[in-house]
Enzyme design. Structure first.
Site: not given
Ligand code: 5GP
Ligand code: ZN
Length: 135
Positions: A91-92, A97, A99
Site C-alpha cells: 500500500q503506497v 482503495h 484497484h
Molecule cells: P497502492 O500501491 O497504494 O495500492 O496503489 C496506489 C495507486 O494509486 C497506484 O496504482 C498509483 O498509480 C495511484 N495513484 C497515486 N497517486 C495518484 C494520483 O494522484 N492520481 C491518480 N489518478 N492515481 C494515483
C-alpha cells in the site's frame, strides 16, 4: 485528511479522471495504469485500511465495486480486484482503495503468486493461531 493524495482528489485540489461518484464513494482512473481502464474505487471518508471502514462505508464501497465490475464485463473478458493494506502489503497511498483491473485473453498481465507446500501440522497450528486472535 491533511496530506492524503486521495482526500485531495476528493476536494478537487488534485485533478482526476472521474468515472463515477455517489454519496459515499468515488471512482477514477489510476494515473499509472497496468491495464486499459485500470480504476480505483475509494470511500469519500478517509480510512487507512479496509478493515477500519464503518459498515455503511464498507457496504457502499463493495456496492460501487460491483457496479464498476459489471460495467467492465460489458467490454472486457474479466477483471481483478486488488486491495493492498499497509506498506508491507504494497500500500503506497494510505487511503483505502480497490484497484479494478480489466482482463482480456492473452493480455500478458501476470500477478506473482507462488503456492507453498505444507504438511498437516501447518494447517492445524495455523488455524489455532488465527482463531486465537479472532473476536
Ligand atoms: P497502492 O500501491 O497504494 O495500492 O496503489 C496506489 C495507486 O494509486 C497506484 O496504482 C498509483 O498509480 C495511484 N495513484 C497515486 N497517486 C495518484 C494520483 O494522484 N492520481 C491518480 N489518478 N492515481 C494515483
Ligand atoms: Zn484520504
Amino acid at each position: 485528511m491533511k496530506n492524503c493524495i486521495f482526500c485531495k482528489i476528493l476536494t478537487g485540489e488534485i485533478p482526476s479522471e472521474k468515472i463515477y461518484e455517489d454519496q459515499k464513494t468515488y471512482v477514477f482512473l489510476d494515473a499509472s495504469p497496468i491495464a486499459i481502464g485500470h480504476m480505483l474505487v475509494i470511500p469519500k471518508k478517509h480510512y487507512e485500511t479496509m478493515d477500519e471502514m464503518d459498515p455503511k462505508t464498507a457496504n457502499a464501497v463493495i456496492k460501487t465495486t460491483q457496479k464498476i465490475g459489471r460495467t467492465i464485463l460489458k467490454f472486457n473478458k474479466g477483471y481483478n480486484v486488488n486491495q493492498n493494506n499497509k506498506p508491507t502489503a504494497g500500500q503506497v497511498v494510505p487511503h483505502v482503495h480497490y484497484h479494478l483491473i480489466p482482463r482480456n485473453n492473452n493480455d500478458d498481465l501476470k500477478f506473482s503468486w507462488k503456492n507453498i507446500k505444507f504438511d498437516k501440522k501447518y494447517f492445524q497450528e495455523t488455524k489455532t493461531k488465527i482463531q486465537k486472535f479472532l473476536k
